[in-house]
Design an enzyme around this catalytic site. Structure first.
Site, short mmCIF file in Angstrom:
data_model
loop_
_atom_site.label_atom_id
_atom_site.label_comp_id
_atom_site.label_asym_id
_atom_site.label_seq_id
_atom_site.Cartn_x
_atom_site.Cartn_y
_atom_site.Cartn_z
N LYS A 174 0.85 -1.20 0.00
CA LYS A 174 0.00 0.00 0.00
C LYS A 174 0.88 1.24 0.00
O LYS A 174 1.46 1.61 1.02
CB LYS A 174 -0.91 0.04 1.23
CG LYS A 174 -2.00 1.10 1.06
CD LYS A 174 -2.54 1.65 2.34
CE LYS A 174 -1.83 2.87 2.83
NZ LYS A 174 -1.81 4.04 1.92
N GLU A 186 9.77 1.60 10.44
CA GLU A 186 10.79 2.61 10.12
C GLU A 186 10.09 3.95 10.24
O GLU A 186 9.25 4.29 9.40
CB GLU A 186 11.30 2.43 8.68
CG GLU A 186 11.94 1.09 8.39
CD GLU A 186 13.33 0.96 8.96
OE1 GLU A 186 13.85 1.95 9.52
OE2 GLU A 186 13.89 -0.13 8.87
N CYS A 217 13.61 10.96 6.22
CA CYS A 217 13.52 10.59 7.64
C CYS A 217 14.85 10.82 8.35
O CYS A 217 14.88 11.13 9.53
CB CYS A 217 13.11 9.13 7.76
SG CYS A 217 14.17 8.02 6.82
N GLU A 226 9.61 16.76 14.25
CA GLU A 226 10.06 16.51 12.89
C GLU A 226 9.32 17.43 11.93
O GLU A 226 8.09 17.49 11.94
CB GLU A 226 9.77 15.05 12.51
CG GLU A 226 10.30 14.68 11.15
CD GLU A 226 9.93 13.26 10.74
OE1 GLU A 226 8.77 12.86 10.96
OE2 GLU A 226 10.79 12.57 10.19
P1 NAD Z 1 2.31 8.56 7.29
O1 NAD Z 1 2.56 7.86 8.59
O2 NAD Z 1 1.25 9.60 7.23
O3 NAD Z 1 1.92 7.47 6.18
C1 NAD Z 1 2.74 6.37 5.86
C2 NAD Z 1 1.87 5.29 5.23
O4 NAD Z 1 0.94 4.81 6.21
C3 NAD Z 1 1.02 5.79 4.06
O5 NAD Z 1 0.95 4.79 3.07
C4 NAD Z 1 -0.33 6.02 4.72
O6 NAD Z 1 -1.41 5.98 3.80
C5 NAD Z 1 -0.37 4.86 5.69
N1 NAD Z 1 -1.33 5.02 6.78
C6 NAD Z 1 -1.81 6.18 7.32
N2 NAD Z 1 -2.70 5.90 8.30
C7 NAD Z 1 -2.76 4.56 8.41
C8 NAD Z 1 -3.49 3.66 9.24
N3 NAD Z 1 -4.35 4.10 10.17
N4 NAD Z 1 -3.32 2.32 9.07
C9 NAD Z 1 -2.45 1.86 8.15
N5 NAD Z 1 -1.75 2.66 7.32
C10 NAD Z 1 -1.89 3.99 7.45
O7 NAD Z 1 3.72 9.12 6.79
P2 NAD Z 1 4.02 9.98 5.47
O8 NAD Z 1 3.54 11.37 5.70
O9 NAD Z 1 3.55 9.24 4.27
O10 NAD Z 1 5.62 9.93 5.47
C11 NAD Z 1 6.39 10.79 6.23
C12 NAD Z 1 6.88 10.08 7.49
O11 NAD Z 1 7.57 8.89 7.15
C13 NAD Z 1 7.89 10.92 8.25
O12 NAD Z 1 7.62 10.89 9.63
C14 NAD Z 1 9.21 10.24 7.95
O13 NAD Z 1 10.20 10.45 8.91
C15 NAD Z 1 8.80 8.81 7.86
N6 NAD Z 1 9.80 8.04 7.09
C16 NAD Z 1 10.61 7.16 7.76
C17 NAD Z 1 11.59 6.46 7.08
C18 NAD Z 1 12.50 5.49 7.79
O14 NAD Z 1 13.08 4.64 7.13
N7 NAD Z 1 12.67 5.57 9.10
C19 NAD Z 1 11.74 6.64 5.70
C20 NAD Z 1 10.91 7.55 5.05
C21 NAD Z 1 9.93 8.23 5.76
#
Ligand code: NAD
Length: 497
Positions: free
Chosen positions: A176, A251, A285, A386
């Site tokens: 997803k 992650e 991230c 962040e």
């Molecule tokens: P997000 O948490 O909003 O979404 C991530 C994914 O989770 C998306 O596909 C989203 O649709 C899904 N999602 C949202 N709500 C959900 C739920 N209730 N149940 C299941 N899935 C759900 O994050 P984002 O805005 O897409 O990405 C930015 C974040 O990702 C930042 O905090 C960044 O630091 C983190 N990030 C971490 C890494 C790492 O490797 N540590 C890498 C890239 C990004």
């Protein structure tokens, strides 16, 4: 002109129109619409899960020898390489990232599939040391169905990081992607289909987190979730997973410290700090978002940093000399601007940036200027939350103990950068700071062979590395009797029977 993927989802090996909520993918450099598609509904997801269960249980997949399964991973790697330009273009349209960066991400995704193919072929099972009259061994088996949930910032790379080891392990994968960046994952589905992976083993289900993401987390047939995204989403997901006793790997976010000691090579450190925070427009991230500079060089270092930041080229993702491209979406730009507003309100000084650039093409896109704050202490919100954008905060420090205390005083623990010519010092500081990755005199370097993950609020578990496949497998212990005799506990009774 490179054609974008059609508005169909890849549901258990079939291209079908989604029946969930509408998703609009935009090009954030000018706000034009890339595609409008219906995302996956719960019913679409359930169909994909059903097909995945059948395909995964089929001995034609489950019983493949590792070297046979590895062939699919090599074919996918070849497919990604052959389509690298296409992938880069699609991802740049979807996320606004520069073509230079998305090209590198495509190459890295191909490398990830190739690496896990090779790791799979060469992963030995263990004959454990015998302690009795049995041959003892430990073997690994697929978990079954894996849900992979990815964010929008580097979709092809984060997709590959999960899909490659999970398929290598013999699972079926339901991916997803984030709603702002559905297209490149659909392109990956096309490549995986063309590589001949048996139908049903892979699905791409863009859609709302609350709907399709939730289904993957809660469905009894999904055996593991591998998630990359924000800390709050990850925590909520882990709580649900706990109810099913399902393993998760997370992650999550970061607010990583970068530390410049007075003895560092100043130009190397300046370039590294700039790359660490402003490449990918800070949407990373691991972005080095908190900069600590040792007091004797603080004023000079910050002056040069500000001057160099003003020279960075903020521009269109398709221009070769662009360093800072637009943010992924106008809504995200608003969120970054809100962090900046709050930082100002808490008394932080803006040394440069702090606004969207004005005039010409900038007016149409989700651009934001590289921004540097100073004049706050480590307790300020801008040092703790962040931003996930091109925003850096600079703080001075006195000595090793002071910087270890300040750098560690944060909820996150993803990465850390240390700039010094004194390697024993970098070792001491790097070991003292809780972070999943430490870079010394470099930043944001990656290798698929080196494990990656976070501590504290930055996550749980590790991806990459040879052990990366094992994270998608169940371990099974085998005891095979060598004595050939009845067990002494019941032998007499059995003889007399
Ligand atoms: P997000 O948490 O909003 O979404 C991530 C994914 O989770 C998306 O596909 C989203 O649709 C899904 N999602 C949202 N709500 C959900 C739920 N209730 N149940 C299941 N899935 C759900 O994050 P984002 O805005 O897409 O990405 C930015 C974040 O990702 C930042 O905090 C960044 O630091 C983190 N990030 C971490 C890494 C790492 O490797 N540590 C890498 C890239 C990004």
């Amino acid at each position: 002109m490179i054609e974008l993927p059609q508005n169909k989802l890849f549901v258990g090996g079939e291209w079908e129109e989604g029946t969930g909520a509408e998703i609009t993918s935009i090009f954030p450099a000018d706000g034009s619409v890339n595609r409008v598609l219906r995302g996956a509904s719960v019913a679409d997801g359930e169909r994909a899960i059903e097909r995945a269960s059948r395909a995964q249980a089929d001995p034609a997949w489950r019983n493949l020898k590792p070297h046979e399964r590895a062939r699919f991973l090599y074919a996918i790697a070849d497919g990604i390489e052959a389509n690298a330009q296409r992938i880069a273009h699609i991802q740049s349209r979807d996320t606004g990232k520069t073509l230079r960066e998305t090209g590198a991400l495509a190459a890295s995704a191909a490398g990830t599939f190739r690496y896990f193919g090779a790791a799979l072929e060469t992963a030995d099972e263990t004959l454990t040391v015998q302690r009795g009259d049995a041959l003892t061994m430990s073997v690994h088996e697929p978990l079954g169905l894996v849900g992979a949930i990815t964010p929008w910032n580097s979709p092809i790379a984060s997709d590959a990081q999960k899909v490659a080891p999970a398929l290598a392990a013999g699972n079926a994968v339901l991916l997803k992607p984030a709603s702002w960046s559905p297209l490149v994952s659909l392109e990956l589905a096309r490549i995986i289909e063309a590589a001949g992976l048996p139908k049903g083993l892979f699905s791409v289900l863009p859609g709302a987190g609350r709907e399709i993401g939730n289904l993957l987390v809660e469905h009894p047939d999904i055996a593991k979730i591998s998630f990359t995204g924000g800390t709050e989403t990850g925590r909520a997901l882990a709580l649900k997973a706990a109810r099913k006793l399902m393993p998760v790997s997370l992650e999550l976010g970061g607010k990583s410290p970068t530390i410049v000691f007075a003895d560092a090579d100043m130009e190397q450190a300046l370039a590294g700090v700039l790359f660490g925070i402003f490449s990918s427009t800070g949407q990373s991230c691991i972005a080095g978002a908190r900069l600590f500079v040792e007091r004797p060089i603080y004023a000079q270092f910050v002056d040069r940093l500000v001057a160099a930041t003003r020279r960075l080229k903020v521009g269109h993702p398709f221009e070769a000399d662009t360093q800072v491209a637009p943010l992924v979406h106008f809504d995200h730009r608003d969120a970054v601007a809100e962090h900046v507003r709050k930082a100002r309100a808490e008394g932080a000084d803006v040394l440069t940036g702090g606004a969207a650039p004005e005039g010409g093409a900038y007016e149409k896109g989700a651009y934001y200027l590289p921004t540097i704050f100073a004049g706050v202490d480590n307790a300020a919100r801008i040092c703790r939350e962040e931003v996930f954008g091109p925003v850096l905060v600079v703080l001075p420090f006195d000595d090793e103990a002071d910087v270890i205390a300040q750098a560690t005083d944060n909820d996150y623990g993803l990465a850390c950068g240390i700039w010094t010519r004194d390697f024993p010092k970098s070792w001491r500081v790097g070991r003292a700071i809780r972070a999943g990755t430490v870079w010394v005199n470099t930043y944001k370097q990656f290798s698929i062979s080196t494990p990656f993950g976070g501590e504290k609020e930055s996550g749980l578990g590790r991806e990459k590395g040879r052990e990366g496949i094992r994270a998608y497998m169940a371990q099974k212990s085998f005891y095979m009797d060598l004595s050939g005799a009845p067990h002494p506990w019941a032998a007499a009774a059995v003889r007399a029977s």
